[in-house]
Enzyme design. Sequence first.
Site, PDB file in Angstrom:
ATOM      1  N   SER A 124       5.127  -6.819   0.793  1.00  0.00           N
ATOM      2  CA  SER A 124       3.851  -7.015   0.767  1.00  0.00           C
ATOM      3  C   SER A 124       3.389  -8.429   0.699  1.00  0.00           C
ATOM      4  O   SER A 124       4.417  -9.087   0.120  1.00  0.00           O
ATOM      5  CB  SER A 124       3.391  -6.361  -0.436  1.00  0.00           C
ATOM      6  OG  SER A 124       1.981  -6.370  -0.889  1.00  0.00           O
ATOM      7  N   TYR A 143       4.295  -3.733  -9.319  1.00  0.00           N
ATOM      8  CA  TYR A 143       4.300  -3.408  -8.043  1.00  0.00           C
ATOM      9  C   TYR A 143       4.687  -4.923  -7.209  1.00  0.00           C
ATOM     10  O   TYR A 143       5.490  -4.828  -6.220  1.00  0.00           O
ATOM     11  CB  TYR A 143       2.989  -3.028  -7.275  1.00  0.00           C
ATOM     12  CG  TYR A 143       2.868  -2.808  -5.781  1.00  0.00           C
ATOM     13  CD1 TYR A 143       3.615  -1.782  -5.238  1.00  0.00           C
ATOM     14  CD2 TYR A 143       2.003  -3.413  -5.022  1.00  0.00           C
ATOM     15  CE1 TYR A 143       3.552  -1.459  -3.854  1.00  0.00           C
ATOM     16  CE2 TYR A 143       1.973  -3.077  -3.593  1.00  0.00           C
ATOM     17  CZ  TYR A 143       2.578  -2.221  -3.129  1.00  0.00           C
ATOM     18  OH  TYR A 143       2.494  -2.068  -1.749  1.00  0.00           O
TER      19      TYR A 143
HETATM   20  P1  NAD Z   1       0.822   5.652   2.092  1.00  0.00           P
HETATM   21  O1  NAD Z   1       0.733   6.229   0.417  1.00  0.00           O
HETATM   22  O2  NAD Z   1      -0.156   6.161   2.922  1.00  0.00           O
HETATM   23  O3  NAD Z   1       2.611   6.233   2.436  1.00  0.00           O
HETATM   24  C1  NAD Z   1       3.422   6.298   1.527  1.00  0.00           C
HETATM   25  C2  NAD Z   1       4.329   7.373   1.972  1.00  0.00           C
HETATM   26  O4  NAD Z   1       5.634   7.626   1.220  1.00  0.00           O
HETATM   27  C3  NAD Z   1       3.422   8.826   1.377  1.00  0.00           C
HETATM   28  O5  NAD Z   1       3.349   9.437   2.579  1.00  0.00           O
HETATM   29  C4  NAD Z   1       4.400   9.640   0.356  1.00  0.00           C
HETATM   30  O6  NAD Z   1       4.511  10.584   0.546  1.00  0.00           O
HETATM   31  C5  NAD Z   1       5.773   8.787   0.805  1.00  0.00           C
HETATM   32  N1  NAD Z   1       6.709   8.652  -0.408  1.00  0.00           N
HETATM   33  C6  NAD Z   1       6.333   8.505  -1.753  1.00  0.00           C
HETATM   34  N2  NAD Z   1       7.446   8.668  -2.365  1.00  0.00           N
HETATM   35  C7  NAD Z   1       8.358   9.052  -1.833  1.00  0.00           C
HETATM   36  C8  NAD Z   1       9.674   9.057  -1.950  1.00  0.00           C
HETATM   37  N3  NAD Z   1      10.068   9.148  -3.189  1.00  0.00           N
HETATM   38  N4  NAD Z   1      10.374   9.549  -0.674  1.00  0.00           N
HETATM   39  C9  NAD Z   1      10.039   9.521   0.440  1.00  0.00           C
HETATM   40  N5  NAD Z   1       8.766   9.418   0.680  1.00  0.00           N
HETATM   41  C10 NAD Z   1       7.791   9.193  -0.315  1.00  0.00           C
HETATM   42  O7  NAD Z   1       1.045   4.320   1.751  1.00  0.00           O
HETATM   43  P2  NAD Z   1       0.949   3.097   2.937  1.00  0.00           P
HETATM   44  O8  NAD Z   1      -0.466   2.501   2.542  1.00  0.00           O
HETATM   45  O9  NAD Z   1       0.823   3.643   4.206  1.00  0.00           O
HETATM   46  O10 NAD Z   1       2.396   2.408   2.688  1.00  0.00           O
HETATM   47  C11 NAD Z   1       3.337   2.276   3.350  1.00  0.00           C
HETATM   48  C12 NAD Z   1       4.292   1.058   2.705  1.00  0.00           C
HETATM   49  O11 NAD Z   1       3.379  -0.115   2.711  1.00  0.00           O
HETATM   50  C13 NAD Z   1       4.587   1.057   1.343  1.00  0.00           C
HETATM   51  O12 NAD Z   1       5.663   0.661   1.277  1.00  0.00           O
HETATM   52  C14 NAD Z   1       3.493   0.312   0.604  1.00  0.00           C
HETATM   53  O13 NAD Z   1       3.940  -0.235  -0.433  1.00  0.00           O
HETATM   54  C15 NAD Z   1       3.621  -1.018   1.697  1.00  0.00           C
HETATM   55  N6  NAD Z   1       2.162  -1.669   1.654  1.00  0.00           N
HETATM   56  C16 NAD Z   1       0.919  -1.027   1.692  1.00  0.00           C
HETATM   57  C17 NAD Z   1      -0.217  -2.056   1.820  1.00  0.00           C
HETATM   58  C18 NAD Z   1      -1.556  -1.291   1.731  1.00  0.00           C
HETATM   59  O14 NAD Z   1      -2.583  -2.144   1.780  1.00  0.00           O
HETATM   60  N7  NAD Z   1      -1.747  -0.073   2.317  1.00  0.00           N
HETATM   61  C19 NAD Z   1       0.055  -3.252   1.629  1.00  0.00           C
HETATM   62  C20 NAD Z   1       1.144  -3.803   1.539  1.00  0.00           C
HETATM   63  C21 NAD Z   1       2.257  -3.276   1.537  1.00  0.00           C
END
Ligand code: NAD
Length: 275
Positions: free
Chosen positions: A159, A172
């Site tokens: 991130s 985080y």
């Molecule tokens: P999201 O919540 O839509 O997706 C995360 C998914 O991970 C969910 O479907 C959840 O069920 C699954 N998950 C949770 N715990 C788990 C586990 N123990 N085992 C397997 N799966 C599990 O979130 P997102 O925004 O799509 O995020 C995806 C990635 O991108 C994450 O690593 C997040 O930290 C990162 N990220 C997101 C953003 C943002 O702005 N959304 C920014 C930077 C980084």
Amino acid sequence: MSKVIVVTGAGGVLCSALAKALAKQGHKMAVLDLKLEAAEKVADDINAEGGFAIGLMANVLEKASLESAKAEVNSKLGSCDILINGAGGNHPLGTTSNPHLLEDDLENTTEGFKTFFDLDPEGIKFVFNLNFIGTLLTTQIFAKDMVGKKGCSILNISSMNAFTPLTKIPAYSGAKAAVSNFTQWLAVHFSKVGIRVNALAPGFFLTDQNRTLLTNSDGSLTKRGQQIIDQTPMGRYGEPEDLISTTLYLCDDASSFVTGVVIPIDGGFSAYSGV
Ligand code: NAD
């Protein structure tokens, strides 16, 4: 060439978009998520579009769960060529109520109000486990088959807060810093066996996890939501599609001499000092 690509957290907003885009390139997709229904829905969407995918339940924090997903992947798709470690997220117990500590905060008895001193180690551990240990364990399970095979790589999801921490979310920010650091460590460690390791560092994308923090019920931006836009030189939130071209590049042999990089995809957020 068609590859076998495993994506964790692929039932979620960002990684489902990545899985769908990779499927369109003709790759065989293993869509893994803690929520089986979400994984199956994404796999169904891919198959309905003419792609090839299976949806599986896998908890990135449990070796046995990952091992059983791997056995399914191996028997239905073959051994893994590309792993995307997408499962991740934050937890309210690792989050402070205010960006800065003020003296009066120590007297604040409002229910749910949290200063740094109230942070629950269990919440911090949850976030470090999900983002860092989840990436490490999944790599242990799936990368073994990549050793010595051609065209293999791993893509972690860090991130932009790994470069400079965001206020309120120390767990985080620290956990994603660990993911970026681990990306470099693993790139070096795997450099002699043909596995490249890189990461994306997404900026702000409106997803279910952060929507209530960043937008009001009428769709307008909260104070924090507006602050983010003001700090983003390109003046908008990211869309999942913004991550696709960099993902395709890092998973392709076009980037065959690229390893150990963490690429910000953040509209310039991490480059901007605010002045
Ligand atoms: P999201 O919540 O839509 O997706 C995360 C998914 O991970 C969910 O479907 C959840 O069920 C699954 N998950 C949770 N715990 C788990 C586990 N123990 N085992 C397997 N799966 C599990 O979130 P997102 O925004 O799509 O995020 C995806 C990635 O991108 C994450 O690593 C997040 O930290 C990162 N990220 C997101 C953003 C943002 O702005 N959304 C920014 C930077 C980084």
